[in-house]
Design a protein around this motif. Structure first.
Motif, PDB file in Angstrom:
ATOM      1  N   THR A  62      -7.119  -0.467  -7.081  1.00 26.16           N
ATOM      2  CA  THR A  62      -7.314  -1.117  -5.795  1.00 26.16           C
ATOM      3  C   THR A  62      -8.271  -2.272  -6.016  1.00 26.16           C
ATOM      4  O   THR A  62      -9.029  -2.283  -6.992  1.00 26.16           O
ATOM      5  N   SER A  97     -10.965  -5.126  -4.037  1.00 30.09           N
ATOM      6  CA  SER A  97     -11.684  -5.510  -2.819  1.00 30.09           C
ATOM      7  C   SER A  97     -12.561  -6.716  -3.109  1.00 30.09           C
ATOM      8  O   SER A  97     -13.071  -6.861  -4.224  1.00 30.09           O
ATOM      9  N   THR A 135      -0.421  -6.525  -0.473  1.00 29.33           N
ATOM     10  CA  THR A 135      -0.881  -5.410   0.358  1.00 29.33           C
ATOM     11  C   THR A 135      -1.636  -6.023   1.535  1.00 29.33           C
ATOM     12  O   THR A 135      -1.631  -7.236   1.701  1.00 29.33           O
ATOM     13  N   GLN A 136      -2.285  -5.192   2.316  1.00 34.43           N
ATOM     14  CA  GLN A 136      -2.904  -5.716   3.542  1.00 34.43           C
ATOM     15  C   GLN A 136      -3.818  -6.926   3.282  1.00 34.43           C
ATOM     16  O   GLN A 136      -3.770  -7.903   4.009  1.00 34.43           O
ATOM     17  N   HIS A 137      -4.638  -6.860   2.213  1.00 32.60           N
ATOM     18  CA  HIS A 137      -5.589  -7.954   1.962  1.00 32.60           C
ATOM     19  C   HIS A 137      -5.341  -8.705   0.666  1.00 32.60           C
ATOM     20  O   HIS A 137      -5.934  -9.751   0.454  1.00 32.60           O
ATOM     21  N   ASN A 138      -4.530  -8.147  -0.214  1.00 32.19           N
ATOM     22  CA  ASN A 138      -4.467  -8.686  -1.572  1.00 32.19           C
ATOM     23  C   ASN A 138      -3.063  -9.090  -1.991  1.00 32.19           C
ATOM     24  O   ASN A 138      -2.077  -8.667  -1.391  1.00 32.19           O
ATOM     25  N   THR A 195       3.360  -0.200  -3.925  1.00 33.31           N
ATOM     26  CA  THR A 195       2.207  -0.643  -3.142  1.00 33.31           C
ATOM     27  C   THR A 195       2.016   0.218  -1.903  1.00 33.31           C
ATOM     28  O   THR A 195       2.981   0.602  -1.232  1.00 33.31           O
ATOM     29  N   LYS A 201     -11.022   2.731  -0.094  1.00 39.71           N
ATOM     30  CA  LYS A 201      -9.567   2.529  -0.138  1.00 39.71           C
ATOM     31  C   LYS A 201      -8.923   3.562  -1.066  1.00 39.71           C
ATOM     32  O   LYS A 201      -7.886   4.147  -0.756  1.00 39.71           O
ATOM     33  N   ASP A 203      -4.417  -0.930   0.354  1.00 41.93           N
ATOM     34  CA  ASP A 203      -4.616  -1.929  -0.704  1.00 41.93           C
ATOM     35  C   ASP A 203      -4.569  -1.306  -2.099  1.00 41.93           C
ATOM     36  O   ASP A 203      -5.314  -1.723  -3.004  1.00 41.93           O
TER      37      ASP A 203
END
Ligand code: GLA
Length: 730
Positions: free
Chosen positions: A292, A294, A30-33, A142, A304, A147
């Motif tokens: 999610t 973080s 995903t965007q960060h993970n 996803t 999120k 995220d």
């Protein structure tokens, strides 16, 4: 702002494959993970990584070899652990094959990625048993920008006969960290969402429900795992999850032996008394675990989850909501047309959008004058309402307000015509004494005829009253004596098929009435989960509306569910003044359940002031980002903030939650989520008639001042709640 093109490319990469020799590596990004799956030489599919996304996706292939697990089985970190073969840890799935054999092995066969849209991708991985025609498909859906991942499994076989599923997990996740802390919840009626956090020790910690309906009465399936150290609002690695299922659930957290120290999470429908007999070629679809992750604490993770819920899950999550006046606590079962006519006038006088008629409007042979009769007989009570609901809808309309109604369609009182006409529709053990919860029993929603009946309760109300604006759907009883006359020999299907039956009914309701607001109520928060919220616009957090209690209850729900879905009513519960009550209810979807005629002039004037402010701020509260600034659990003052997307408008709610001598705000509270470079006007709003502001502030501050120094909200025993509005000024 990232370009659409960027997102498109990134989504395409969301599940990239790097084949090296026999090894298949699948990165779910995903965007960060990233969550990384990888096969070993024996084609076992393992979950080898979960954490921050790597800049170079090629790195994922080399992660597994960095670990030296103490795992003779070789499959402790399987992406979906079978049982009866090499695995001796808690399995995700246990089966009894058609021939009675209990062993299962699952090997990677293939995988595919479907791009649903620019933001959403679906990875499907197929696993098969080499010895039996038995397969499991793992699904990872996803939501790139948010995220968020929804993960579930679909189980199927082609054996010569029925296979028994003894355990059938939705998701099996493995985490690697230097210690894990679990935040879980417990509670009961009127005391929902009490948090407990503890370090997970070796062995298995199970959180589950066996209540059937209102499964979250004692504990919900929502949880937070902190990794390496307990997370705070803004710091720490944190996974926030919830099972999308409105029935019995089971979450196993197993910390494996040294030196591996993997945390294995297995989440799904509770298999207790629920083995499932699966016919050849039938799909057994498990509910999704939504989660999610973080690396910036629980605040970021919850925002999120909120964004995902508003955009993808809750009905009309990005839309609007109706303010209302409810009559439950002002009349209970004791009302008639004359009283209601006055209440419609009061609704208008108060200035809210709708009147919500609660329990007590139905039943004739068994009038609903208390909670011991009438459930099931959904005809207007002729003594109370001789002209029926349609006359009430018209009367409300004539007063310029909308009309909504309470139902509890899954339930039956033994004192009802329905119970006498259809004893076979009721869940009970015919050979044993009936055991009631709130004097009622649960209808058997596994039976399609009961599904038709329950759908009919809703449908008939709308057919007869097309302008009916709202339904509060209650569910008060648990399932005792879990026995279905419809299921005959498949009694162990009851808990699962009940929920599936409920969802079938709700699917029909939503197919015909896609947007009408529905409140998910279950004797308080007995059924707050995303499986149900897919069909509802809002939920009822608790029957406890004491505003002091609500600060805590709403605080905890807010980790998982967005403010737009939280129905907060102002009632007679609690000793706080009306201002405090209204200020607390504003942090969500506001409603009233009071006797309007008992409000004095100032109180009514205050309600009007607050409603006006609410109308100006509800877009920020409902659709903006929420920041929990100061916790009620460890401070005299609780503080929460909502900021809109463009960071041009915000509102900060501050409440005194401690009654001890000199308790109050001693220092500024640092705001969050603002633009450091913008200038904001800072103004106390919701001023009670005859009082001035308590803020000792300049009218304007820079965002960086507000976020680094903060504002003292001057909360004290004399000013127990202070609401501050921030507006960008040019
Ligand atoms: C449940 C609900 C209440 C009210 C009553 C009516 O307890 O939580 O809000 O609707 O039922 O009987």
């Amino acid at each position: 702002m990232r370009s659409k093109n960027y997102l498109f490319t990134a989504c395409l990469m969301a599940a990239s494959i790097f084949a090296k020799a026999q090894v298949v590596t699948i990165a779910v990004e995903t965007q960060h993970n990233a969550l990384v799956l990888q096969t070993d030489a024996g084609k076992n599919l393992k979950m080898v990584y979960f954490g921050a996304k790597l800049n170079d996706a090629k790195g994922y292939a080399g992660i597994a070899k960095m670990y030296k697990p103490n795992d003779d089985s070789g499959i402790l970190d399987d992406a979906y652990t079978p049982s009866g073969s090499a695995n001796l840890a808690e399995p995700a799935i246990t089966v009894t094959h058609a021939d009675g054999n209990k062993s299962l092995d699952l090997q990677y066969v293939s995988h595919a990625v479907t791009k649903v849209d620019d933001n959403v991708s679906l990875l499907t991985v197929t696993l098969k048993d080499p010895a039996y025609p038995f397969e499991v498909k793992l699904y990872y859906k996803t939501f790139f920008k948010e995220d968020v991942t929804e993960q579930w499994s679909v189980i199927k076989h082609n054996e010569k006969g029925v296979v028994t599923l003894n355990k059938f997990g939705s998701a099996n996740l493995n985490f690697k960290a230097d210690g894990f802390w679990l935040k879980q919840y417990h509670g009961n009626w009127a005391s929902e969402m009490k948090p407990e956090e503890s370090k997970l020790t070796h062995g298995i910690k199970t959180i589950d429900s066996k209540l059937g309906t209102r499964a979250n009465l004692y504990q919900p399936s929502t949880f937070i795992i902190s990794m390496d150290k307990p997370a705070t609002e803004d710091e720490g690695k944190v996974l926030l999850g919830s099972l999308e299922w409105s029935g019995n659930f089971r979450l196993d957290f197993e910390l494996s032996p040294e030196p591996s120290n993997y945390l294995r999470l297995i989440a799904g429908i509770n298999n207790a008394a629920a083995e499932y007999h699966l016919k050849p070629n039938e799909d057994f679809v498990t509910p999704a675990l939504v989660y999610t992750y973080s690396e910036h604490g629980t605040g970021d993770a919850s925002r999120k989850m909120h964004r995902w819920a508003r955009k993808y899950k809750i009905v009309d999550g990005e839309g609007s909501r109706l303010t209302l006046l409810n009559n439950w606590e002002s009349t209970y079962f004791d009302f008639n047309e004359t009283k209601l006519a006055q209440l419609f006038k009061d609704t208008k006088k108060l200035g809210v959008d709708m009147f919500l008629l609660d329990d007590g409007w139905f039943g004739n042979n068994h009038p609903r004058n208390g909670d011991n009769a009438g459930l099931g007989d959904w005809q207007e009570n002729k003594l109370k309402l001789p002209n029926g609901i349609s006359a009430l809808v018209k009367e409300a309309d004539a007063n310029g307000v909308k009309f909504g109604i309470w139902i509890e369609p899954e339930m039956v009182n033994p004192a009802s015509d329905l119970y006498k006409a259809h004893p076979d529709w009721v869940i009970k053990e015919s050979g044993r004494p009936e055991k009631y919860f709130r004097n009622q029993l649960v209808l058997d929603l596994t039976n399609p005829k009961v599904q038709d009946f329950v759908f009919g309760v809703v449908d008939n109300l709308f057919i007869k009253n097309p302008s009916l604006a709202y339904i509060k759907w209650d569910c008060n009883a648990v399932i005792y004596n879990a026995n279905s006359q419809y299921l005959k020999k498949d009694q162990s299907h009851l808990y699962t098929d009940y929920v599936r039956g409920l969802y079938k009914v709700l699917d029909r309701v939503r197919a015909k009435y896609p947007k009408v607001p529905l409140m998910l109520c279950s004797g308080g928060g007995g059924r707050v989960d995303y499986g149900a919220l897919k069909y509802f616009t809002e939920y009822w957090p608790s029957d406890n509306t004491d505003p002091l209690e609500r600060v805590f209850i709403q605080w905890e729900y807010s980790y998982f569910f967005p403010a737009i879905a939280s129905s907060n009513h102002i009632t007679d519960w609690g000793k706080q003044p009306l201002k405090f009550k209204i200020d607390v209810a504003m942090m969500g979807k506001m409603g009233f359940d009071i006797v309007v005629s008992k409000l004095n002039e100032q109180e009514l004037a205050y309600a009007h002031i607050a409603l006006k402010n609410y109308n100006g701020l509800k877009d920020v509260i409902w659709h903006g980002d929420q920041y929990r600034l100061q916790s009620p659990w460890v401070n005299d003052v609780a503080s929460l903030m909502y900021v809109n997307d463009s960071k041009s408008k915000a509102v900060v709610f501050n409440y005194l939650v401690n009654n001890r001598y000199n308790a109050g705000a001693k220092a500024p509270i640092r705001f969050k989520g603002l633009d450091a470079t913008k200038t904001y006007s800072v103004k106390e709003i919701n001023l009670y008639p005859g009082t001035g502001t308590v803020l000792e502030t300049e009218p304007k501050y820079k965002g960086d001042f507000l976020m680094n120094v903060g504002i003292n909200p001057q909360v004290s025993a004399f000013h127990t709640s202070v609401v501050i509005q921030l507006d960008e000024v040019q």
